[in-house]
Design a protein around this motif. Structure first.
Motif, PDB file in Angstrom:
ATOM      1  N   SER A 204       6.899  76.670  72.758  1.00 13.87           N
ATOM      2  CA  SER A 204       5.796  77.634  72.731  1.00 13.87           C
ATOM      3  C   SER A 204       6.267  79.023  72.306  1.00 13.87           C
ATOM      4  CB  SER A 204       5.107  77.710  74.098  1.00 13.87           C
ATOM      5  OG  SER A 204       6.021  78.093  75.106  1.00 13.87           O
ATOM      6  N   GLY A 205       7.520  79.122  71.828  1.00 17.42           N
ATOM      7  CA  GLY A 205       7.992  80.376  71.257  1.00 17.42           C
ATOM      8  C   GLY A 205       8.437  81.412  72.253  1.00 17.42           C
ATOM      9  N   ARG A 206       8.886  80.961  73.420  1.00 14.27           N
ATOM     10  CA  ARG A 206       9.303  81.896  74.468  1.00 14.27           C
ATOM     11  C   ARG A 206      10.820  81.957  74.637  1.00 14.27           C
ATOM     12  NH1 ARG A 206       3.857  81.507  73.610  1.00 14.27           N
ATOM     13  NH2 ARG A 206       2.724  82.823  75.107  1.00 14.27           N
ATOM     14  N   ARG A 207      11.567  81.479  73.685  1.00 17.03           N
ATOM     15  CA  ARG A 207      13.016  81.553  73.747  1.00 17.03           C
ATOM     16  C   ARG A 207      13.560  82.119  72.443  1.00 17.03           C
ATOM     17  NH1 ARG A 207      11.923  81.233  78.248  1.00 17.03           N
ATOM     18  NH2 ARG A 207      12.552  79.702  79.820  1.00 17.03           N
ATOM     19  N   THR A 208      14.619  82.917  72.540  1.00 15.15           N
ATOM     20  CA  THR A 208      15.260  83.466  71.350  1.00 15.15           C
ATOM     21  C   THR A 208      15.998  82.358  70.608  1.00 15.15           C
ATOM     22  OG1 THR A 208      17.362  83.965  72.445  1.00 15.15           O
ATOM     23  CG2 THR A 208      15.632  85.644  72.598  1.00 15.15           C
ATOM     24  N   GLY A 209      16.361  82.649  69.362  1.00 13.87           N
ATOM     25  CA  GLY A 209      17.137  81.681  68.601  1.00 13.87           C
ATOM     26  C   GLY A 209      18.448  81.337  69.285  1.00 13.87           C
ATOM     27  N   GLN A 210      19.114  82.336  69.874  1.00 16.18           N
ATOM     28  CA  GLN A 210      20.367  82.077  70.574  1.00 16.18           C
ATOM     29  C   GLN A 210      20.154  81.191  71.784  1.00 16.18           C
ATOM     30  OE1 GLN A 210      22.012  85.967  71.398  1.00 16.18           O
ATOM     31  NE2 GLN A 210      23.287  85.897  69.548  1.00 16.18           N
ATOM     32  N   GLU A 211      19.086  81.451  72.527  1.00 12.70           N
ATOM     33  CA  GLU A 211      18.800  80.625  73.702  1.00 12.70           C
ATOM     34  C   GLU A 211      18.502  79.183  73.298  1.00 12.70           C
ATOM     35  OE1 GLU A 211      16.947  83.733  76.933  1.00 12.70           O
ATOM     36  OE2 GLU A 211      15.680  83.127  75.242  1.00 12.70           O
ATOM     37  N   ILE A 212      17.776  79.009  72.210  1.00  8.50           N
ATOM     38  CA  ILE A 212      17.475  77.663  71.726  1.00  8.50           C
ATOM     39  C   ILE A 212      18.763  76.928  71.376  1.00  8.50           C
ATOM     40  CG2 ILE A 212      16.414  76.338  69.841  1.00  8.50           C
ATOM     41  CD1 ILE A 212      14.212  78.517  69.792  1.00  8.50           C
ATOM     42  N   ARG A 213      19.646  77.618  70.690  1.00  6.98           N
ATOM     43  CA  ARG A 213      20.895  76.972  70.256  1.00  6.98           C
ATOM     44  C   ARG A 213      21.818  76.637  71.429  1.00  6.98           C
ATOM     45  NH1 ARG A 213      21.794  76.724  64.938  1.00  6.98           N
ATOM     46  NH2 ARG A 213      20.451  77.936  63.541  1.00  6.98           N
ATOM     47  N   ARG A 214      21.676  77.324  72.534  1.00  3.05           N
ATOM     48  CA  ARG A 214      22.543  77.046  73.680  1.00  3.05           C
ATOM     49  C   ARG A 214      22.107  75.825  74.477  1.00  3.05           C
ATOM     50  NH1 ARG A 214      22.988  82.910  74.429  1.00  3.05           N
ATOM     51  NH2 ARG A 214      21.327  82.843  75.996  1.00  3.05           N
ATOM     52  N   LEU A 215      20.956  75.284  74.179  1.00  2.91           N
ATOM     53  CA  LEU A 215      20.461  74.110  74.907  1.00  2.91           C
ATOM     54  C   LEU A 215      21.169  72.842  74.432  1.00  2.91           C
ATOM     55  CD1 LEU A 215      16.664  75.005  75.008  1.00  2.91           C
ATOM     56  CD2 LEU A 215      18.331  75.193  76.871  1.00  2.91           C
ATOM     57  N   ASP A 216      20.859  71.742  75.104  1.00  4.47           N
ATOM     58  CA  ASP A 216      21.517  70.456  74.840  1.00  4.47           C
ATOM     59  C   ASP A 216      20.856  69.776  73.636  1.00  4.47           C
ATOM     60  OD1 ASP A 216      22.708  67.987  74.853  1.00  4.47           O
ATOM     61  OD2 ASP A 216      22.123  67.441  76.891  1.00  4.47           O
ATOM     62  N   TRP A 217      21.392  70.034  72.454  1.00  6.49           N
ATOM     63  CA  TRP A 217      20.883  69.455  71.210  1.00  6.49           C
ATOM     64  C   TRP A 217      21.881  68.451  70.644  1.00  6.49           C
ATOM     65  CZ3 TRP A 217      16.121  70.319  69.171  1.00  6.49           C
ATOM     66  CH2 TRP A 217      15.412  71.436  69.630  1.00  6.49           C
ATOM     67  N   GLN A 218      21.344  67.424  70.024  1.00  3.78           N
ATOM     68  CA  GLN A 218      22.125  66.514  69.205  1.00  3.78           C
ATOM     69  C   GLN A 218      21.446  66.427  67.849  1.00  3.78           C
ATOM     70  OE1 GLN A 218      22.090  62.904  71.546  1.00  3.78           O
ATOM     71  NE2 GLN A 218      23.999  63.437  72.581  1.00  3.78           N
ATOM     72  N   GLY A 219      22.221  66.158  66.813  1.00 11.16           N
ATOM     73  CA  GLY A 219      21.638  66.027  65.488  1.00 11.16           C
ATOM     74  C   GLY A 219      21.585  67.342  64.748  1.00 11.16           C
ATOM     75  N   ASP A 220      20.607  67.464  63.858  1.00  5.39           N
ATOM     76  CA  ASP A 220      20.555  68.577  62.903  1.00  5.39           C
ATOM     77  C   ASP A 220      19.512  69.608  63.316  1.00  5.39           C
ATOM     78  OD1 ASP A 220      20.715  70.223  60.746  1.00  5.39           O
ATOM     79  OD2 ASP A 220      20.407  68.668  59.231  1.00  5.39           O
ATOM     80  N   LEU A 221      19.870  70.461  64.270  1.00  2.35           N
ATOM     81  CA  LEU A 221      18.948  71.516  64.704  1.00  2.35           C
ATOM     82  C   LEU A 221      18.625  72.475  63.568  1.00  2.35           C
ATOM     83  CD1 LEU A 221      17.363  73.168  66.779  1.00  2.35           C
ATOM     84  CD2 LEU A 221      19.548  74.189  67.508  1.00  2.35           C
TER      85      LEU A 221
END
Length: 224
Positions: free
Chosen positions: A188-205
């Protein structure tokens, strides 16, 4: 997950938003909605109900339509804006179950999202595990799919609350594993790009991050 209809979800969000949007908090800034105070968030959600019930639909520029909802109520007493929403709500909820059912999930998700915006503005962190959060998240995942598909821009899976929610059909895959509340705030657009990248992602974010949010990402953290 407990099943919640869009009307159930909307009612939950409305009750929670009004729990924290009071005469004492009405003038507080809402960091998640730059330039808005708590009373402006209430004016917006009130305007959504009033506009759809009266057929005043956006004609291209949704931002201008939203701004008018706030501006047209700026000189009204806060209590009168709350009363307007309370008066409109039963008819709007009936319409959500009837001729406005196609848009009902988005109306509900919007109110739930804004309920957390207002809660953050007043420093309250409760309600994050409520079933309405997962219901709203499912809608934001569907909205993400509509942004990914026309561009062939990849796929996103959200693994949360024992479920896997998918958006998009073609292209690189990015997988987010997060609690429902955190996933909701990301989509919903409530996190900064840095915060998004710090989450648990796999694959091609990188392939999908520009379309993760329906709104410009915040420049600074909301501190939630």
């Amino acid at each position: 997950m407990e099943h919640m209809t869009p009307v159930d979800t909307y009612r939950w969000g409305r009750a929670r938003l009004l729990e924290h949007a009071t005469s004492d908090s009405a003038g507080l800034p809402v960091p998640a909605c730059p330039g808005w105070r708590v009373r402006d968030v209430v004016a917006h959600v009130t305007g959504i109900a009033a506009d759809f019930l009266s057929g005043r639909l956006p004609a291209g520029d949704v931002s201008a339509w939203t701004a008018e909802q706030v501006a047209s109520r700026r000189d009204a007493a806060f209590a009168d804006v709350v009363s307007e929403w309370e008066d409109q709500a039963p008819r709007f909820e009936a319409a959500m179950a009837g001729h406005l059912s196609g848009g009902a999930p988005r109306f509900a998700a919007d109110v739930v999202s804004h309920s957390f915006d207002v809660a953050a503005a007043v420093g309250v962190a409760a309600g994050r595990t409520a079933p309405a959060v997962e219901a709203a998240l499912a809608t934001f995942v569907d909205m993400l799919g509509s942004r990914l598909d026309p561009a062939g821009g990849g796929r996103v899976e959200v693994r949360t609350g024992g479920r896997v929610l998918g958006a998009g059909r073609d292209g690189p895959l990015a997988v987010l594993t997060a609690e429902p509340f955190e996933a909701l705030r990301v989509l919903s657009g409530r996190r900064t790009g840095q915060e998004i990248r710090r989450l648990d992602w796999q694959g091609d974010l990188d392939a999908v991050i520009d379309r993760i949010s329906p709104f410009p990402l915040p420049a600074s953290t909301l501190g939630e």
